[in-house]
Design a protein around this motif. Structure first.
Motif, short mmCIF file in Angstrom:
data_model
loop_
_atom_site.label_atom_id
_atom_site.label_comp_id
_atom_site.label_asym_id
_atom_site.label_seq_id
_atom_site.Cartn_x
_atom_site.Cartn_y
_atom_site.Cartn_z
N ALA A 189 0.81 -1.22 0.00
CA ALA A 189 0.00 0.00 0.00
C ALA A 189 0.84 1.27 0.00
CB ALA A 189 -0.94 -0.01 1.21
N ALA A 190 2.08 1.18 0.44
CA ALA A 190 2.94 2.37 0.46
C ALA A 190 3.24 2.87 -0.95
CB ALA A 190 4.25 2.07 1.19
N TRP A 191 2.99 2.05 -1.97
CA TRP A 191 3.21 2.48 -3.35
C TRP A 191 2.10 3.40 -3.85
CZ3 TRP A 191 4.97 -2.64 -6.20
CH2 TRP A 191 6.14 -3.10 -5.60
N GLU A 192 1.00 3.45 -3.17
CA GLU A 192 -0.09 4.33 -3.58
C GLU A 192 0.13 5.73 -3.00
OE1 GLU A 192 -4.04 2.88 -3.02
OE2 GLU A 192 -3.53 0.83 -3.57
N PRO A 193 -0.44 6.76 -3.67
CA PRO A 193 -1.29 6.70 -4.85
C PRO A 193 -0.49 6.77 -6.14
CG PRO A 193 -1.24 8.95 -4.04
CD PRO A 193 -0.40 8.13 -3.09
N GLY A 194 -1.13 6.33 -7.23
CA GLY A 194 -0.61 6.58 -8.56
C GLY A 194 -0.96 8.00 -9.00
N GLY A 195 -0.26 8.48 -10.00
CA GLY A 195 -0.38 9.88 -10.38
C GLY A 195 -1.72 10.30 -10.94
N ASN A 196 -2.50 9.35 -11.48
CA ASN A 196 -3.82 9.72 -12.02
C ASN A 196 -4.93 8.85 -11.43
OD1 ASN A 196 -3.31 7.30 -13.34
ND2 ASN A 196 -4.14 7.98 -15.30
N ASP A 197 -4.72 8.33 -10.24
CA ASP A 197 -5.72 7.48 -9.60
C ASP A 197 -6.96 8.26 -9.20
OD1 ASP A 197 -4.01 5.33 -9.77
OD2 ASP A 197 -3.61 5.19 -7.62
N PHE A 198 -8.13 7.67 -9.40
CA PHE A 198 -9.31 8.13 -8.69
C PHE A 198 -9.89 7.02 -7.82
CE2 PHE A 198 -10.86 7.20 -13.05
CZ PHE A 198 -11.82 6.22 -12.80
N PHE A 199 -9.28 5.85 -7.86
CA PHE A 199 -9.53 4.78 -6.90
C PHE A 199 -8.22 4.41 -6.23
CE2 PHE A 199 -13.04 3.04 -9.85
CZ PHE A 199 -14.04 3.65 -9.12
N SER A 200 -8.30 3.99 -4.98
CA SER A 200 -7.19 3.29 -4.34
C SER A 200 -7.36 1.82 -4.67
CB SER A 200 -7.23 3.49 -2.82
OG SER A 200 -6.49 2.47 -2.18
N PRO A 201 -6.45 1.22 -5.45
CA PRO A 201 -6.63 -0.19 -5.79
C PRO A 201 -6.80 -1.10 -4.58
CG PRO A 201 -4.98 0.78 -7.21
CD PRO A 201 -5.31 1.82 -6.18
N PRO A 225 -1.75 -5.55 6.48
CA PRO A 225 -1.32 -5.65 7.88
C PRO A 225 -1.14 -4.29 8.54
CG PRO A 225 0.00 -7.06 6.45
CD PRO A 225 -0.82 -6.21 5.56
N GLU A 226 -0.84 -3.27 7.75
CA GLU A 226 -0.73 -1.92 8.29
C GLU A 226 -1.16 -0.93 7.22
OE1 GLU A 226 3.62 -0.30 7.94
OE2 GLU A 226 3.69 -2.30 8.86
N LEU A 227 -1.58 0.24 7.68
CA LEU A 227 -1.99 1.31 6.78
C LEU A 227 -0.89 2.36 6.76
CD1 LEU A 227 -5.73 1.71 7.85
CD2 LEU A 227 -4.85 0.53 5.85
N PRO A 228 -0.14 2.47 5.67
CA PRO A 228 0.96 3.44 5.62
C PRO A 228 0.44 4.87 5.54
CG PRO A 228 0.67 2.43 3.48
CD PRO A 228 -0.27 1.72 4.41
N ALA A 229 1.32 5.80 5.81
CA ALA A 229 0.94 7.22 5.79
C ALA A 229 0.40 7.63 4.43
CB ALA A 229 2.14 8.08 6.17
N SER A 230 0.95 7.06 3.36
CA SER A 230 0.51 7.44 2.01
C SER A 230 -0.94 7.06 1.76
CB SER A 230 1.41 6.77 0.96
OG SER A 230 1.32 5.36 1.05
N LEU A 231 -1.46 6.11 2.52
CA LEU A 231 -2.85 5.70 2.37
C LEU A 231 -3.77 6.47 3.33
CD1 LEU A 231 -4.08 3.54 0.48
CD2 LEU A 231 -4.15 1.99 2.44
#
Length: 311
Positions: A189-201, A225-231
């Motif tokens: 989840a730390a890889w999110e968000p993508g640059g043009n996302d309107f959904f969090s995969p 298992p954990e929610l990173p800051a980016s999420l």
């Protein structure tokens, strides 16, 4: 942060300004021969506004949703006129025939919103039936899920179709959800968000699986298992006149609806509700930015997020 008559009126005004606006328009039309291209209003007499077909569909969902919730809105007459005009039997027949000829058109994002509109409106035949059959023909052939943060996301397409709950389709939707996502673990989840996302995969996938799994808690703990800051932090938008970058305003609203729904499924985790509230507040602040890149669609995401919040 609740949907009341005043905020419903503001959302309705945004939708009414778009559903009958033919241009600018991104048709997504695949031409088979010379001379086939036509005006959006001719190709799609029900859903020609709001820049693209799927936004027109969910713009009508928004109007139907607001009218049901607040029948005394000052715009109620205009909403009824817009819905009755667009969703006539003749117009829906044209839309159904178009999808029969172009079976990959708007798959699955536009399909999912059309089923959500049918769920809200009560009847969208024959278009509704064509879309149900399209799902039945598509899902057995799609070997792998699409995990994007945009229109092709498989989990979103399954989730809204499950809400529609067509008896011929529901078992297939559940089975494919399990096939695609049932064994997912340790999502990055730390890889999110993508640059043009309107959904969090990852959140849209979790929002699907809460509908499917009896032991959703066990699956969720293994998946995230954990929610990173980016999420947990709302996404930042650098330019709201850029349609792709403006997607991130929608991401904040769709993250909000996922967090609210997950918080109901996991009520002992207040962090989920808190994250939803923060994303919703950020997203609502950008609904009327003055740019059509966002104004043609964000009101729908706001209304759905508010509905998931429980007003």
């Amino acid at each position: 942060m609740r949907l009341d008559a005043a905020s419903a009126g503001r959302l309705a005004a945004l939708a009414l300004a778009c559903v009958g606006r033919e241009f600018p328009n991104q048709p997504g039309h695949v031409m088979q021969r010379a001379g086939e291209l036509d005006r959006p209003r001719s190709l799609h007499p029900a859903f020609f506004g709001c820049f693209d077909w799927h936004s027109a569909v969910h713009g009508h969902w928004l109007l139907a949703h607001l009218l049901r919730r607040f029948p005394g809105l000052p715009q109620a007459g205009a909403i009824r006129t817009a819905l009755d005009s667009a969703l006539s039997a003749a117009n829906l027949q044209v839309e159904a025939e178009y999808l029969r000829r172009h079976p990959e058109f708007e798959r699955p994002y536009g399909w999912a919103w059309a089923l959500k509109l049918a769920q809200e409106r009560g009847n969208l035949q024959p278009l509704e039936g064509v879309i149900v059959q399209a799902y039945k023909q598509w899902l057995p052939r799609q070997t792998y899920p699409v995990r994007s943060g945009t229109h092709t996301n498989t989990a979103f397409g399954l989730a809204f179709a499950l809400d529609h709950a067509h008896p011929e389709l529901k078992p297939l939707l559940i089975q494919r959800a399990l096939d695609y996502f049932g064994n997912d673990r340790d999502y990055p989840a730390a890889w999110e968000p993508g640059g043009n996302d309107f959904f969090s995969p990852c959140l849209i996938e979790a929002d699907l699986m809460r509908r499917v799994l009896p032991d959703f808690r066990g699956w969720f703990d293994a998946f995230l298992p954990e929610l990173p800051a980016s999420l947990l932090e709302p996404a930042r938008v650098s330019d709201r006149n850029d349609g792709q970058l403006a997607h991130l305003d929608g991401l904040n609203l769709s993250r909000a609806w996922c967090y609210f729904s997950l918080a109901r499924a996991l009520p002992d985790r207040p962090l989920l509700r808190k994250a939803g509230e923060r994303h919703l507040e950020t997203g609502l602040a950008q609904l009327a930015s003055g740019s059509y890149a966002g104004e043609h669609w964000l009101a729908t995401f706001a209304a759905y997020a508010l509905a998931c919040a429980g007003d």
